[in-house]
Write a protein that holds these residues in place. Structure first.
Motif, PDB file in Angstrom:
ATOM      1  N   ILE A   1      86.096  56.201   0.244  1.00 46.02           N
ATOM      2  CA  ILE A   1      85.760  57.574  -0.025  1.00 46.02           C
ATOM      3  C   ILE A   1      84.706  57.972  -0.907  1.00 46.02           C
ATOM      4  O   ILE A   1      84.570  57.326  -1.931  1.00 46.02           O
ATOM      5  CB  ILE A   1      87.163  57.906  -0.571  1.00 46.02           C
ATOM      6  CG1 ILE A   1      88.390  57.641  -0.124  1.00 46.02           C
ATOM      7  CG2 ILE A   1      87.066  59.657  -0.905  1.00 46.02           C
ATOM      8  CD1 ILE A   1      88.448  57.946   1.485  1.00 46.02           C
TER       9      ILE A   1
ATOM     10  N   ASP B   1      87.424  65.238   3.250  1.00 45.85           N
ATOM     11  CA  ASP B   1      87.477  65.156   4.567  1.00 45.85           C
ATOM     12  C   ASP B   1      88.779  64.278   5.324  1.00 45.85           C
ATOM     13  O   ASP B   1      89.559  63.626   4.320  1.00 45.85           O
ATOM     14  CB  ASP B   1      86.114  64.244   5.180  1.00 45.85           C
ATOM     15  CG  ASP B   1      84.872  64.996   5.361  1.00 45.85           C
ATOM     16  OD1 ASP B   1      83.871  64.550   5.480  1.00 45.85           O
ATOM     17  OD2 ASP B   1      85.165  66.277   4.689  1.00 45.85           O
ATOM     18  N   ASN B   2      88.886  64.369   6.663  1.00 45.42           N
ATOM     19  CA  ASN B   2      89.859  63.804   7.105  1.00 45.42           C
ATOM     20  C   ASN B   2      89.511  62.372   7.570  1.00 45.42           C
ATOM     21  O   ASN B   2      88.270  62.337   7.983  1.00 45.42           O
ATOM     22  CB  ASN B   2      90.569  64.305   8.235  1.00 45.42           C
ATOM     23  CG  ASN B   2      91.363  65.566   7.834  1.00 45.42           C
ATOM     24  OD1 ASN B   2      91.641  66.040   6.725  1.00 45.42           O
ATOM     25  ND2 ASN B   2      91.490  66.609   8.793  1.00 45.42           N
ATOM     26  N   SER B   3      90.213  61.230   7.775  1.00 47.73           N
ATOM     27  CA  SER B   3      89.901  59.994   8.094  1.00 47.73           C
ATOM     28  C   SER B   3      90.986  59.335   9.108  1.00 47.73           C
ATOM     29  O   SER B   3      92.099  59.752   9.145  1.00 47.73           O
ATOM     30  CB  SER B   3      89.942  59.042   6.904  1.00 47.73           C
ATOM     31  OG  SER B   3      91.109  58.699   6.448  1.00 47.73           O
TER      32      SER B   3
ATOM     33  N   LEU C   1      88.670  51.479   3.773  1.00 45.98           N
ATOM     34  CA  LEU C   1      88.318  52.715   3.825  1.00 45.98           C
ATOM     35  C   LEU C   1      87.564  52.885   2.400  1.00 45.98           C
ATOM     36  O   LEU C   1      88.123  52.732   1.105  1.00 45.98           O
ATOM     37  CB  LEU C   1      89.375  53.698   3.875  1.00 45.98           C
ATOM     38  CG  LEU C   1      89.470  55.144   3.753  1.00 45.98           C
ATOM     39  CD1 LEU C   1      88.551  55.650   4.760  1.00 45.98           C
ATOM     40  CD2 LEU C   1      90.857  55.769   3.813  1.00 45.98           C
TER      41      LEU C   1
ATOM     42  N   LEU D   1      85.205  51.906   6.884  1.00 48.52           N
ATOM     43  CA  LEU D   1      85.099  53.244   7.341  1.00 48.52           C
ATOM     44  C   LEU D   1      84.779  54.049   5.999  1.00 48.52           C
ATOM     45  O   LEU D   1      85.638  53.785   4.920  1.00 48.52           O
ATOM     46  CB  LEU D   1      86.193  53.781   7.983  1.00 48.52           C
ATOM     47  CG  LEU D   1      86.463  55.177   8.204  1.00 48.52           C
ATOM     48  CD1 LEU D   1      85.296  55.698   9.258  1.00 48.52           C
ATOM     49  CD2 LEU D   1      87.993  55.693   8.597  1.00 48.52           C
ATOM     50  N   SER D   2      83.794  54.744   5.933  1.00 50.04           N
ATOM     51  CA  SER D   2      83.295  55.489   4.908  1.00 50.04           C
ATOM     52  C   SER D   2      83.386  57.044   5.174  1.00 50.04           C
ATOM     53  O   SER D   2      82.837  57.640   6.088  1.00 50.04           O
ATOM     54  CB  SER D   2      81.868  55.296   4.594  1.00 50.04           C
ATOM     55  OG  SER D   2      81.417  55.933   3.370  1.00 50.04           O
ATOM     56  N   VAL D   3      84.184  57.788   4.232  1.00 46.34           N
ATOM     57  CA  VAL D   3      84.208  59.246   4.560  1.00 46.34           C
ATOM     58  C   VAL D   3      83.993  59.990   3.357  1.00 46.34           C
ATOM     59  O   VAL D   3      84.323  59.468   2.032  1.00 46.34           O
ATOM     60  CB  VAL D   3      85.516  59.623   5.119  1.00 46.34           C
ATOM     61  CG1 VAL D   3      85.872  59.043   6.567  1.00 46.34           C
ATOM     62  CG2 VAL D   3      86.716  59.545   4.274  1.00 46.34           C
TER      63      VAL D   3
ATOM     64  N   SER E   1      91.023  55.152  -1.360  1.00 42.28           N
ATOM     65  CA  SER E   1      90.120  54.076  -1.133  1.00 42.28           C
ATOM     66  C   SER E   1      90.928  52.606  -1.233  1.00 42.28           C
ATOM     67  O   SER E   1      91.537  52.254  -2.131  1.00 42.28           O
ATOM     68  CB  SER E   1      88.961  53.936  -1.954  1.00 42.28           C
ATOM     69  OG  SER E   1      87.950  55.079  -1.866  1.00 42.28           O
TER      70      SER E   1
ATOM     71  N   THR F   1      91.136  63.467   2.095  1.00 42.26           N
ATOM     72  CA  THR F   1      91.083  62.254   1.762  1.00 42.26           C
ATOM     73  C   THR F   1      90.782  62.350  -0.065  1.00 42.26           C
ATOM     74  O   THR F   1      89.858  63.303  -0.322  1.00 42.26           O
ATOM     75  CB  THR F   1      89.992  61.340   2.283  1.00 42.26           C
ATOM     76  OG1 THR F   1      88.911  62.029   2.171  1.00 42.26           O
ATOM     77  CG2 THR F   1      90.499  60.623   3.412  1.00 42.26           C
TER      78      THR F   1
ATOM     79  N   GLN G   1      96.061  58.813  10.549  1.00 43.48           N
ATOM     80  CA  GLN G   1      95.383  59.677   9.845  1.00 43.48           C
ATOM     81  C   GLN G   1      95.493  60.313   8.758  1.00 43.48           C
ATOM     82  O   GLN G   1      96.783  60.329   8.193  1.00 43.48           O
ATOM     83  CB  GLN G   1      95.443  60.991  10.868  1.00 43.48           C
ATOM     84  CG  GLN G   1      95.116  60.959  12.289  1.00 43.48           C
ATOM     85  CD  GLN G   1      95.444  61.906  13.123  1.00 43.48           C
ATOM     86  OE1 GLN G   1      96.035  62.902  12.847  1.00 43.48           O
ATOM     87  NE2 GLN G   1      95.116  61.759  14.533  1.00 43.48           N
TER      88      GLN G   1
END
Lengths: 114, 114
Positions: free
Chosen positions: B112, B17-19, B110, B11-13, B85, B80, B76
């Motif tokens: 970031i 932002d929220n993840s 994850l 998952l890349s955000v 990460s 971030t 959640q």
């Protein structure tokens, strides 16, 4: 206080040799757990200690694996006649009791069997 | 056998932002769930836990949601930061009589983005 500590942090051994991995749990924690984490995988449960006894050895992958805990504190995980598929990170965790499920992990021992 | 699994391996955000990281579990007897964060070369670090008598629990910048109807767990992370990460694992346990070890999913990585 100090967290869970493990030694050695890294271990390289030759196939067929025995290795011994050590875990020092958080002081006062009666429950101790060993897990194995293969590359890029989740954690696989190996064995659980409550005090010095091991009521749950269900996760040990073969009879080459054994563990003991003395004095209700330090634990050693021994792998005899190591195989290449034993290469993994071996993680130890402790919790204040079995009833307290939150487990706190050490940094792991990275084992490489050549 | 029953297992815990994750929907997305990566998952890349964007930073700030929220993840949301998702996890499905299949053991209906599980009543305790934990999220761990694992950074490269380190052991899993406890983030937050939840028992089956709750459907939501909040920590600092993190919230865990539990939907027992569909056997789904999510983590959640708000606002971030680069330090978020890591690989995130969900784990579950049947406190009433299942195995003493936690059952882990395979993890979500994850990332970031700055």
């Amino acid at each position: 206080g100090a967290g869970v500590s493990q030694s050695p942090s890294n271990k390289v051994t030759e196939k067929g040799k025995d290795v011994e991995l050590r875990c020092d749990p958080i002081s006062g924690h009666t429950a101790l757990y060993w897990y194995r984490q293969s590359l890029g995988q989740g954690l696989e449960f190996l064995i659980y200690f409550q005090g010095n006894s091991a009521p749950d050895k269900s996760g040990l992958p073969s009879d080459r694996f054994s563990a003991e805990r003395t004095g209700g504190s330090v634990s050693t995980l021994t792998i005899q006649r190591t195989q290449q598929e034993d290469s993994a990170v071996y993680l130890c965790a402790s919790s204040s009791s079995r009833a307290q499920e939150t487990q706190y992990f050490g940094p792991g021992t990275r084992l490489l069997v050549l | 056998g029953e297992s815990v699994g994750l929907h997305l391996p990566t998952l890349s955000v964007q930073e700030g932002d929220n993840s949301i990281i998702n996890c499905a579990y299949s053991n209906s007897a599980s009543d305790y769930f934990i999220w761990y964060k694992q950074e490269s070369g380190k052991g899993p670090q406890f983030i937050i836990d939840i028992r089956s008598n709750m459907d939501k629990r909040q920590g600092q910048r993190v919230t865990v949601l539990l939907n027992k109807t569909v056997k789904h767990l999510s983590l959640q992370i708000a606002a971030t930061q680069p330090g978020d990460s890591a690989v995130y694992f969900c784990a579950e346990k049947n406190s009433g009589g299942g195995a003493d070890g936690l059952t882990f999913g395979k993890g979500t990585h994850l990332i970031i983005q700055p």
